[in-house]
Design a protein around this motif. Structure first.
Motif, PDB file in Angstrom:
ATOM      1  N   HIS A 117      -9.701  15.877   7.222  1.00 26.75           N
ATOM      2  CA  HIS A 117     -11.024  16.451   7.466  1.00 26.75           C
ATOM      3  C   HIS A 117     -12.093  15.815   6.575  1.00 26.75           C
ATOM      4  O   HIS A 117     -13.274  15.894   6.880  1.00 26.75           O
ATOM      5  CB  HIS A 117     -11.001  17.961   7.236  1.00 26.75           C
ATOM      6  CG  HIS A 117     -10.214  18.700   8.273  1.00 26.75           C
ATOM      7  ND1 HIS A 117     -10.707  18.969   9.530  1.00 26.75           N
ATOM      8  CD2 HIS A 117      -8.953  19.203   8.252  1.00 26.75           C
ATOM      9  CE1 HIS A 117      -9.791  19.610  10.228  1.00 26.75           C
ATOM     10  NE2 HIS A 117      -8.726  19.759   9.473  1.00 26.75           N
ATOM     11  N   PHE A 118     -11.658  15.210   5.492  1.00 24.67           N
ATOM     12  CA  PHE A 118     -12.602  14.599   4.551  1.00 24.67           C
ATOM     13  C   PHE A 118     -12.766  13.103   4.808  1.00 24.67           C
ATOM     14  O   PHE A 118     -13.530  12.435   4.131  1.00 24.67           O
ATOM     15  CB  PHE A 118     -12.126  14.804   3.110  1.00 24.67           C
ATOM     16  CG  PHE A 118     -11.936  16.243   2.757  1.00 24.67           C
ATOM     17  CD1 PHE A 118     -13.005  17.019   2.341  1.00 24.67           C
ATOM     18  CD2 PHE A 118     -10.686  16.850   2.866  1.00 24.67           C
ATOM     19  CE1 PHE A 118     -12.837  18.363   2.028  1.00 24.67           C
ATOM     20  CE2 PHE A 118     -10.510  18.184   2.548  1.00 24.67           C
ATOM     21  CZ  PHE A 118     -11.581  18.942   2.133  1.00 24.67           C
ATOM     22  N   PHE A 119     -12.003  12.603   5.787  1.00 28.48           N
ATOM     23  CA  PHE A 119     -12.023  11.163   6.043  1.00 28.48           C
ATOM     24  C   PHE A 119     -11.872  10.939   7.534  1.00 28.48           C
ATOM     25  O   PHE A 119     -10.778  11.017   8.072  1.00 28.48           O
ATOM     26  CB  PHE A 119     -10.879  10.484   5.281  1.00 28.48           C
ATOM     27  CG  PHE A 119     -11.061   9.015   5.110  1.00 28.48           C
ATOM     28  CD1 PHE A 119     -10.519   8.126   6.006  1.00 28.48           C
ATOM     29  CD2 PHE A 119     -11.781   8.516   4.040  1.00 28.48           C
ATOM     30  CE1 PHE A 119     -10.689   6.759   5.852  1.00 28.48           C
ATOM     31  CE2 PHE A 119     -11.952   7.160   3.867  1.00 28.48           C
ATOM     32  CZ  PHE A 119     -11.403   6.278   4.773  1.00 28.48           C
TER      33      PHE A 119
ATOM     34  N   VAL B 166     -13.350   4.171   1.341  1.00 31.31           N
ATOM     35  CA  VAL B 166     -12.985   5.579   1.155  1.00 31.31           C
ATOM     36  C   VAL B 166     -14.134   6.404   0.592  1.00 31.31           C
ATOM     37  O   VAL B 166     -14.461   7.478   1.107  1.00 31.31           O
ATOM     38  CB  VAL B 166     -11.746   5.704   0.241  1.00 31.31           C
ATOM     39  CG1 VAL B 166     -11.593   7.137  -0.265  1.00 31.31           C
ATOM     40  CG2 VAL B 166     -10.496   5.300   1.000  1.00 31.31           C
ATOM     41  N   GLU B 167     -14.777   5.917  -0.464  1.00 32.86           N
ATOM     42  CA  GLU B 167     -15.819   6.702  -1.133  1.00 32.86           C
ATOM     43  C   GLU B 167     -16.975   7.029  -0.194  1.00 32.86           C
ATOM     44  O   GLU B 167     -17.452   8.166  -0.150  1.00 32.86           O
ATOM     45  CB  GLU B 167     -16.334   5.952  -2.365  1.00 32.86           C
ATOM     46  CG  GLU B 167     -17.209   6.808  -3.256  1.00 32.86           C
ATOM     47  CD  GLU B 167     -17.465   6.185  -4.613  1.00 32.86           C
ATOM     48  OE1 GLU B 167     -18.251   6.778  -5.376  1.00 32.86           O
ATOM     49  OE2 GLU B 167     -16.893   5.118  -4.901  1.00 32.86           O
TER      50      GLU B 167
ATOM     51  N   HIS C  25     -19.737  10.965   3.199  1.00 36.57           N
ATOM     52  CA  HIS C  25     -20.386  11.237   4.481  1.00 36.57           C
ATOM     53  C   HIS C  25     -19.884  12.534   5.118  1.00 36.57           C
ATOM     54  O   HIS C  25     -20.655  13.275   5.743  1.00 36.57           O
ATOM     55  CB  HIS C  25     -20.127  10.066   5.442  1.00 36.57           C
ATOM     56  CG  HIS C  25     -20.576  10.325   6.844  1.00 36.57           C
ATOM     57  ND1 HIS C  25     -21.902  10.342   7.213  1.00 36.57           N
ATOM     58  CD2 HIS C  25     -19.872  10.592   7.977  1.00 36.57           C
ATOM     59  CE1 HIS C  25     -21.997  10.606   8.500  1.00 36.57           C
ATOM     60  NE2 HIS C  25     -20.780  10.761   8.991  1.00 36.57           N
ATOM     61  N   SER C  26     -18.604  12.845   4.941  1.00 33.16           N
ATOM     62  CA  SER C  26     -18.011  13.964   5.677  1.00 33.16           C
ATOM     63  C   SER C  26     -17.823  15.245   4.870  1.00 33.16           C
ATOM     64  O   SER C  26     -17.777  16.335   5.448  1.00 33.16           O
ATOM     65  CB  SER C  26     -16.656  13.543   6.257  1.00 33.16           C
ATOM     66  OG  SER C  26     -15.766  13.183   5.208  1.00 33.16           O
TER      67      SER C  26
ATOM     68  N   GLY D 115     -15.768  23.111  -5.181  1.00 31.32           N
ATOM     69  CA  GLY D 115     -17.028  22.555  -4.720  1.00 31.32           C
ATOM     70  C   GLY D 115     -16.978  21.039  -4.566  1.00 31.32           C
ATOM     71  O   GLY D 115     -15.938  20.416  -4.762  1.00 31.32           O
ATOM     72  N   ILE D 116     -18.118  20.466  -4.227  1.00 31.61           N
ATOM     73  CA  ILE D 116     -18.184  19.016  -4.031  1.00 31.61           C
ATOM     74  C   ILE D 116     -18.261  18.301  -5.371  1.00 31.61           C
ATOM     75  O   ILE D 116     -17.446  17.414  -5.673  1.00 31.61           O
ATOM     76  CB  ILE D 116     -19.394  18.655  -3.146  1.00 31.61           C
ATOM     77  CG1 ILE D 116     -19.252  19.317  -1.765  1.00 31.61           C
ATOM     78  CG2 ILE D 116     -19.519  17.133  -2.996  1.00 31.61           C
ATOM     79  CD1 ILE D 116     -20.476  19.217  -0.893  1.00 31.61           C
ATOM     80  N   HIS D 117     -19.248  18.700  -6.185  1.00 25.27           N
ATOM     81  CA  HIS D 117     -19.379  18.120  -7.532  1.00 25.27           C
ATOM     82  C   HIS D 117     -18.984  19.131  -8.603  1.00 25.27           C
ATOM     83  O   HIS D 117     -18.492  18.773  -9.659  1.00 25.27           O
ATOM     84  CB  HIS D 117     -20.810  17.634  -7.762  1.00 25.27           C
ATOM     85  CG  HIS D 117     -21.244  16.604  -6.763  1.00 25.27           C
ATOM     86  ND1 HIS D 117     -22.147  16.882  -5.757  1.00 25.27           N
ATOM     87  CD2 HIS D 117     -20.885  15.309  -6.594  1.00 25.27           C
ATOM     88  CE1 HIS D 117     -22.328  15.798  -5.025  1.00 25.27           C
ATOM     89  NE2 HIS D 117     -21.563  14.833  -5.501  1.00 25.27           N
ATOM     90  N   ASN D 118     -19.206  20.412  -8.338  1.00 26.25           N
ATOM     91  CA  ASN D 118     -18.737  21.512  -9.187  1.00 26.25           C
ATOM     92  C   ASN D 118     -18.888  22.821  -8.396  1.00 26.25           C
ATOM     93  O   ASN D 118     -19.378  22.801  -7.262  1.00 26.25           O
ATOM     94  CB  ASN D 118     -19.499  21.568 -10.522  1.00 26.25           C
ATOM     95  CG  ASN D 118     -20.999  21.660 -10.334  1.00 26.25           C
ATOM     96  OD1 ASN D 118     -21.499  22.578  -9.678  1.00 26.25           O
ATOM     97  ND2 ASN D 118     -21.740  20.707 -10.876  1.00 26.25           N
TER      98      ASN D 118
END
Length: 206
Positions: free
Chosen positions: A25-27, A93-94, A99-100, A131-134
């Motif tokens: 789901h993240f890629f 990858v990054e 993006h997703s 979370g995404i970053h925290n």
């Protein structure tokens, strides 16, 4: 030896498929699986090559031995292709995750979890992140605004705590690291397994 190498290559390819399924789901770029598909195909081919080589040696067949050598050469070229593709997709990858990942988090539904929601909970527990970053990223999600209880999902709670409610009033109970960097790292790691497996067998052939 070939049969053992074939087994290792197939195992690595299968591991990539299984791990990718947890993070897909993240890629969104399914082409990332191409190196894994190729390496499984190479592993399967090596089983056949081993049989051809054995039969050719037993019968001392020049045609059989020539076929054996040609196929080994093609396998070597294929392994080089796998290494190149592995590095190309590893570099992507990054950008793909960046993006997703926001879209996946914004679609989270903790009350009636769909596949994407389960993927987020799995990743947060497995990678020990929030979370995404925290954890503060959850405040910008639709789910957080709808629940109105100033809490993040329980998957953000540290595994050592049994009384954690996900409340943002107790940030020390939550994982402090964001998931994006860890998901990127994990996906790059599994791509490196494919690259190292291909390089190792190519080195053996040389």
């Amino acid at each position: 030896v070939l049969q053992a190498a074939a087994g290792i290559l197939c195992y690595v390819g299968a591991y990539v498929f299984i791990t990718y399924d947890d993070y897909d789901h993240f890629f969104e770029d399914v082409y990332t699986l191409i190196p894994a598909v190729i390496i499984i195909a190479v592993g399967t081919l090596l089983f056949i090559i081993g049989l051809i080589g054995c039969c050719a040696t037993i019968r001392e067949s020049r045609c059989g031995l020539a076929t054996f050598v040609i196929i080994l050469l093609l396998v070597f070229i294929t392994e080089v292709v796998v290494v190149v593709l592995g590095y190309i997709y590893r570099a992507k990858v990054e950008d793909e995750v960046d993006h997703s990942i926001r879209k996946v988090y914004n679609g989270y539904n903790g009350t009636n979890p769909d596949a994407a929601s389960r993927a987020i909970d799995y990743v947060q527990r497995q990678l020990r992140c929030c979370g995404i970053h925290n954890y503060s990223d959850w405040e910008n999600t639709v789910w957080f605004k709808q629940t109105k209880n100033n809490s993040v999902p329980l998957s953000c709670c540290k595994a050592t705590l049994s009384n954690c409610t996900g409340s943002l009033t107790r940030p020390m109970d939550l994982y402090s690291e964001g998931c994006e960097a860890l998901v990127v790292k994990k996906l790059q790691e599994i791509m490196m397994y494919v690259i190292w497996a291909a390089l190792a067998f190519a080195a053996i052939q040389v």
